[in-house]
Enzyme design. Structure first.
Site, PDB file in Angstrom:
ATOM      1  N   ASP A  45      18.011  -1.375 -14.330  1.00 37.57           N
ATOM      2  CA  ASP A  45      16.410  -1.344 -14.395  1.00 37.57           C
ATOM      3  C   ASP A  45      15.681  -1.591 -15.811  1.00 37.57           C
ATOM      4  O   ASP A  45      14.891  -2.063 -16.085  1.00 37.57           O
ATOM      5  CB  ASP A  45      15.878  -0.151 -13.679  1.00 37.57           C
ATOM      6  CG  ASP A  45      14.390   0.244 -13.967  1.00 37.57           C
ATOM      7  OD1 ASP A  45      13.582  -0.473 -13.115  1.00 37.57           O
ATOM      8  OD2 ASP A  45      13.942   0.874 -14.902  1.00 37.57           O
ATOM      9  N   LYS A 101      13.594  -4.592 -17.507  1.00 34.79           N
ATOM     10  CA  LYS A 101      12.310  -4.469 -18.296  1.00 34.79           C
ATOM     11  C   LYS A 101      12.390  -5.185 -19.688  1.00 34.79           C
ATOM     12  O   LYS A 101      11.613  -5.718 -20.332  1.00 34.79           O
ATOM     13  CB  LYS A 101      12.003  -2.949 -18.622  1.00 34.79           C
ATOM     14  CG  LYS A 101      11.637  -2.225 -17.464  1.00 34.79           C
ATOM     15  CD  LYS A 101      11.592  -0.842 -17.112  1.00 34.79           C
ATOM     16  CE  LYS A 101      11.184  -0.341 -15.954  1.00 34.79           C
ATOM     17  NZ  LYS A 101      11.156   1.122 -15.588  1.00 34.79           N
ATOM     18  N   GLY A 124       5.253   1.633 -17.203  1.00 35.84           N
ATOM     19  CA  GLY A 124       3.968   2.370 -16.344  1.00 35.84           C
ATOM     20  C   GLY A 124       2.842   2.554 -16.985  1.00 35.84           C
ATOM     21  O   GLY A 124       1.927   1.436 -17.143  1.00 35.84           O
ATOM     22  N   PHE A 131       0.738  -1.249  -0.112  1.00 38.36           N
ATOM     23  CA  PHE A 131      -0.030   0.007  -0.049  1.00 38.36           C
ATOM     24  C   PHE A 131       0.852   1.246   0.100  1.00 38.36           C
ATOM     25  O   PHE A 131       0.680   2.129   0.790  1.00 38.36           O
ATOM     26  CB  PHE A 131      -1.090   0.024   1.197  1.00 38.36           C
ATOM     27  CG  PHE A 131      -2.170   0.804   0.958  1.00 38.36           C
ATOM     28  CD1 PHE A 131      -3.227   0.469   0.046  1.00 38.36           C
ATOM     29  CD2 PHE A 131      -2.336   2.102   1.754  1.00 38.36           C
ATOM     30  CE1 PHE A 131      -4.385   1.148   0.118  1.00 38.36           C
ATOM     31  CE2 PHE A 131      -3.449   2.629   1.594  1.00 38.36           C
ATOM     32  CZ  PHE A 131      -4.457   2.612   0.782  1.00 38.36           C
TER      33      PHE A 131
HETATM   34  N1  LIG Z   1       5.831   4.009  -8.425  1.00 37.87           N
HETATM   35  C1  LIG Z   1       5.678   3.708  -9.691  1.00 37.87           C
HETATM   36  O1  LIG Z   1       5.304   4.695 -10.404  1.00 37.87           O
HETATM   37  C2  LIG Z   1       5.812   2.298 -10.217  1.00 37.87           C
HETATM   38  C3  LIG Z   1       5.651   2.134 -11.717  1.00 37.87           C
HETATM   39  C4  LIG Z   1       5.630   0.851 -12.238  1.00 37.87           C
HETATM   40  C5  LIG Z   1       6.173  -0.033 -11.300  1.00 37.87           C
HETATM   41  N2  LIG Z   1       6.263   0.124 -10.091  1.00 37.87           N
HETATM   42  C6  LIG Z   1       6.684  -0.790  -8.978  1.00 37.87           C
HETATM   43  O2  LIG Z   1       5.591  -1.239  -8.373  1.00 37.87           O
HETATM   44  C7  LIG Z   1       5.875  -1.794  -7.131  1.00 37.87           C
HETATM   45  C8  LIG Z   1       5.286  -0.963  -6.070  1.00 37.87           C
HETATM   46  O3  LIG Z   1       5.586   0.587  -6.233  1.00 37.87           O
HETATM   47  P1  LIG Z   1       5.356   1.649  -5.195  1.00 37.87           P
HETATM   48  O4  LIG Z   1       6.148   2.794  -5.704  1.00 37.87           O
HETATM   49  O5  LIG Z   1       4.202   1.676  -4.564  1.00 37.87           O
HETATM   50  O6  LIG Z   1       6.262   1.134  -4.218  1.00 37.87           O
HETATM   51  P2  LIG Z   1       6.320   1.873  -2.519  1.00 37.87           P
HETATM   52  O7  LIG Z   1       5.642   3.041  -2.367  1.00 37.87           O
HETATM   53  O8  LIG Z   1       7.816   1.326  -1.852  1.00 37.87           O
HETATM   54  O9  LIG Z   1       5.354   0.643  -1.770  1.00 37.87           O
HETATM   55  C9  LIG Z   1       5.760  -0.555  -1.510  1.00 37.87           C
HETATM   56  C10 LIG Z   1       4.483  -1.204  -0.440  1.00 37.87           C
HETATM   57  O10 LIG Z   1       4.851  -2.620  -0.262  1.00 37.87           O
HETATM   58  C11 LIG Z   1       4.795  -2.977   1.039  1.00 37.87           C
HETATM   59  N3  LIG Z   1       5.596  -3.967   1.517  1.00 37.87           N
HETATM   60  C12 LIG Z   1       6.987  -4.177   1.609  1.00 37.87           C
HETATM   61  N4  LIG Z   1       7.188  -5.405   1.918  1.00 37.87           N
HETATM   62  C13 LIG Z   1       6.066  -6.026   2.129  1.00 37.87           C
HETATM   63  C14 LIG Z   1       5.784  -7.299   2.581  1.00 37.87           C
HETATM   64  N5  LIG Z   1       6.746  -8.351   2.962  1.00 37.87           N
HETATM   65  N6  LIG Z   1       4.479  -7.630   2.501  1.00 37.87           N
HETATM   66  C15 LIG Z   1       3.890  -6.836   2.494  1.00 37.87           C
HETATM   67  N7  LIG Z   1       3.773  -5.479   1.936  1.00 37.87           N
HETATM   68  C16 LIG Z   1       5.061  -5.255   1.730  1.00 37.87           C
HETATM   69  C17 LIG Z   1       5.228  -1.593   1.832  1.00 37.87           C
HETATM   70  O11 LIG Z   1       5.003  -1.420   3.163  1.00 37.87           O
HETATM   71  P3  LIG Z   1       5.362  -0.682   3.980  1.00 37.87           P
HETATM   72  O12 LIG Z   1       5.175   0.893   3.637  1.00 37.87           O
HETATM   73  O13 LIG Z   1       4.816  -0.937   5.444  1.00 37.87           O
HETATM   74  O14 LIG Z   1       6.844  -0.877   3.943  1.00 37.87           O
HETATM   75  C18 LIG Z   1       4.646  -0.580   0.894  1.00 37.87           C
HETATM   76  O15 LIG Z   1       3.308  -0.428   1.269  1.00 37.87           O
HETATM   77  C19 LIG Z   1       7.530  -1.888  -7.103  1.00 37.87           C
HETATM   78  O16 LIG Z   1       7.881  -3.107  -7.428  1.00 37.87           O
HETATM   79  C20 LIG Z   1       7.832  -0.873  -8.111  1.00 37.87           C
HETATM   80  O17 LIG Z   1       9.238  -1.244  -8.843  1.00 37.87           O
HETATM   81  C21 LIG Z   1       6.298   1.442  -9.537  1.00 37.87           C
END
Ligand SMILES: NC(=O)c1ccc[n+]([C@@H]2O[C@H](COP(=O)([O-])OP(=O)(O)OC[C@H]3O[C@@H](n4cnc5c(N)ncnc54)[C@H](OP(=O)(O)O)[C@@H]3O)[C@@H](O)[C@H]2O)c1
Lengths: 165, 337
Positions: free
Chosen positions: B220, B224, B153, B8
């Site tokens: 990265d 991809k 994305g 989240f």
């Molecule tokens: N941001 C982007 O625009 C984007 C775009 C494409 C793909 N992605 C990919 O999508 C994924 C999520 O991105 P994000 O930006 O949302 O990352 P983020 O903000 O770091 O969020 C990751 C979430 O996963 C939770 N988490 C970590 N370890 C966990 C576990 N063992 N069990 C359950 N929850 C866990 C974290 O919880 P806590 O906060 O409690 O640590 C946090 O809520 C990543 O793999 C990223 O590479 C991101």
């Protein structure tokens, strides 16, 4: 592109210069000049074969127009089939850039036709851009793969054109 | 459809906002009524089989830093328990990427599939480490598996290639797939600013990670390219099969030399059968891949259509929710909804 023309010049001094001036002025890069004295025309003119490189068709047309305006008779005009050009950047210490160029020039049908250097600041790497002109596409990719090997050995970062495959 | 959100963070929240904003649109246009029955993060879980109130969830999680603060939420590690135990149709796997082990996402996805749940993920880690395994596990378990958001994305690369271009053989895929490095290259080319300065600025803007290694070393992008090779070219590629060069040696002076020859420098990933590569390349100014800022751009080389290029935002919670939501609607349709 590489262009070959044959023009007929009167057999008096100064004629060749008159013909070459507009070519270099309009961006042509002259590579070879060959007088064909043995083919002297009945009117006493001498055919001269000229190979030059020019950026694009529009420039070539400007050059041809300028030649004709000076009364130069062009009897043959040909684009050297498939003459290819590719640009590459090399990043690293360029203490022996001459060696890199010599190695490329040593390949048949391959020539480094342009080189630009940008020196990096103190303790930084420099960048070199080279244009490689080759007789055909096959030699272009051969040149690029040679350059890849040279760059790997000299620990240079090679940046080739996206289209270079 | 009952959804579980595992993770989240940026995307979990971005998706939740999109679900709130688009609730009536989804019902009207797609006959889809999504209900988030559980949300899990690293520190806890919130579960309500009747559906969590997303507005409240966003508020309390935003304040407390964990979904455990939701009414009835629990603190602790609950991801696997929720994935297996809570009745749901789709599991969204949105945890951080680990390209070495794929974890924790890899285990989350496998358990979800074995529990008969469809999976949608944005997480590159499991896809880089175990694409074939997950692809066949999904089939064996009879569940749907979607990963549009993992590459590009918001840019619908997978859907475009698999659905709309399905009549073509894809010969080559090449593209700008990393917004951070593209931002750095763009700033260097427009202002001649030094690499270190632009990188620091990108970090301050939140465009680059504190540890930018994976981005600037090209890893990265290589991840991809591995995913695209496996999912769209039918290859069985690993990350180590990709020949990688990053942009750390690219200086503004080099870009200037390129510009003087009518070109610019872009970090390009290239996938074709037999050769996977990432590195800085000369791209003619005005070329479809010569995109600026944080944009992504991809060109497919095809036997019939010849070339198709597509550009868009490669990251950002709102932008990426487009792909996450698209995958959900796609599964809904596949299941005959
Ligand atoms: N941001 C982007 O625009 C984007 C775009 C494409 C793909 N992605 C990919 O999508 C994924 C999520 O991105 P994000 O930006 O949302 O990352 P983020 O903000 O770091 O969020 C990751 C979430 O996963 C939770 N988490 C970590 N370890 C966990 C576990 N063992 N069990 C359950 N929850 C866990 C974290 O919880 P806590 O906060 O409690 O640590 C946090 O809520 C990543 O793999 C990223 O590479 C991101």
């Amino acid at each position: 592109m590489l262009v070959k023309i044959v023009m007929e010049l009167e057999d008096v001094p100064g004629q060749l210069l008159k013909a070459l001036e507009p070519i270099s002025r309009l961006g042509g890069n002259i590579q070879s000049i060959m007088h064909q004295r043995e083919r002297k025309t009945p009117l006493g003119r001498i055919p001269v074969m000229l190979v030059f490189e020019v950026g694009d068709r529009a420039r070539l047309n400007r050059i041809l127009a300028a030649l004709r305006a000076r009364g130069v008779r062009i009897t043959q005009l040909g684009e050297r089939e498939g003459a290819a050009r590719t640009t590459a950047l090399l990043i690293g210490p360029h203490t022996d850039i001459r060696d890199t160029i010599d190695r490329l020039d040593a390949l048949r049908g391959v020539r480094v036709s342009d080189l630009s250097l940008a020196m990096g600041g103190l303790g930084q790497e420099s960048a070199a851009r080279m244009t490689i002109t080759t007789d055909d596409e096959k030699r272009a990719s051969l040149a690029v793969s040679n350059l890849q090997r040279i760059a790997a050995r000299k620990k240079l970062l090679l940046i080739t054109s996206l289209e270079a495959g | 459809m009952r959804l579980v959100l595992v993770g989240f963070g940026n995307l979990g929240r971005g998706l939740s906002r999109a679900l709130i904003q688009k609730a009536s649109f989804l019902r009207r246009s797609h006959g889809l009524i999504p209900r988030v029955v559980a949300a899990v993060d690293e520190f806890g879980a919130a579960v309500d089989e009747k559906g969590l109130n997303l507005t409240r969830l966003l508020r309390v999680a935003g304040k407390a830093g964990t979904v455990a603060a939701y009414k009835g939420g629990k603190r602790g590690k609950f991801a696997l328990q929720v994935i297996e135990g809570v009745e749901a149709d789709v599991v969204y796997e949105l945890t951080p990427t680990n390209i070495k082990t794929g974890e924790p996402g890899l285990t989350h996805i496998k358990r979800a599939m074995r529990a008969g749940k469809h999976v949608i993920t944005s997480n590159k880690g499991p896809l880089v480490v175990a694409f074939r395994e997950l692809d066949s596990l999904a089939r064996r378990c009879g569940v749907e598996f979607r990963y549009s958001a993992s590459v590009g994305g918001a840019v619908p690369l997978v859907g475009l290639a698999k659905e709309l271009l399905a009549g073509n053989e894809i010969r080559e895929i090449r593209g700008v797939l990393n917004g951070t490095t593209n931002y750095i290259l763009t700033r260097m080319s427009r202002e001649g600013a030094p690499f270190e300065v632009v990188l620091r600025e990108a970090q301050e803007l939140g465009l680059a990670e504190k540890d930018p290694t994976l981005d600037i070393e090209g890893i990265d992008t290589a991840s991809k390219i591995t995913i695209l090779a496996n999912s769209l070219l039918g290859m069985n590629a690993r990350l180590k099969d990709v020949k990688v060069a990053g942009i750390t040696r690219v200086r503004p002076e080099a870009i200037r030399l390129a510009q003087e020859a009518g070109q610019t420098i872009k970090l390009i990933g290239i996938a074709k059968r037999g050769s996977l590569e990432v590195g800085p390349k000369l791209v003619p100014l005005g070329h479809p891949l010569a995109v600026g800022g944080t944009l992504n751009a991809v060109t497919f080389e095809l036997d019939l259509a010849r070339e198709i290029s597509i550009t868009g935002f490669g990251a950002g919670p709102r932008e990426t929710s487009s792909s996450l939501l698209g995958d959900l609607i796609d599964i809904h349709r596949t299941l005959g909804g």
